[in-house]
Design a protein around this motif. Structure first.
Motif: not given
Length: 141
Positions: A4-7, A19-32, A81-91
């Motif tokens: 899990x990566x966050x930025x 304002x909202x602090x919008x964070x992108x969360x990335x779930x990444x398959x770092x395995x083989x 190596x594939x990942x999915x991303x979604x954003x999450x707000x902190x209000x």
């Protein structure tokens, strides 16, 4: 191995400007090998978010979205190596009601990627961002 990566999306330095602090969360398959996850469930429910005030050390757990358990059956496969991303707000309310001034806090995100399992059997991934006050004259950096 799922990572899990966050930025912060709007400001790489994660400055809180009222304002909202919008964070992108990335779930990444770092395995083989490919991994199957209930991505729609995880995206809808969102992460567990714990705010930690760096001045006082106090912590606050934010609420998560309710979600239909049937979504657990909607699985998605992530290739290596594939990942999915979604954003999450902190209000602003979540930050202002909790943090001392100037704002200097960590937001720790946790996702149970095996939500059908609880406690010690669960697989939980974590990431955090450091949020600082970005309002005029209050930048903590």
């Amino acid at each position: 191995m799922i990572e899990l990566h966050a930025r912060c999306i709007d400001d790489a330095h994660c400055r809180f400007t009222g304002d909202d602090v919008r964070v992108e969360l990335e779930l990444r398959n770092g395995g083989r090998s490919a991994v199957t996850l209930p991505v729609a469930f995880l995206r809808k429910r969102g992460p567990a978010v714990r705010l930690v005030d760096r001045h006082s050390g106090k912590e606050k757990q934010l609420r998560r979205n309710p979600v239909d358990g049937l979504m657990l059956k909607d699985l998605e496969t992530l290739a290596p190596g594939q990942s999915v991303r979604f954003s999450w707000p902190i209000t602003p309310k979540e930050i202002n009601d909790f943090a001392l001034r100037p704002v200097d806090l960590d937001a720790v995100f946790s996702l149970n990627i095996t939500p059908e399992r609880k406690g010690a059997d669960a697989t939980i991934v974590r990431a955090k961002v450091h949020i600082v006050d970005g309002r005029a004259g209050l930048d903590a950096r």
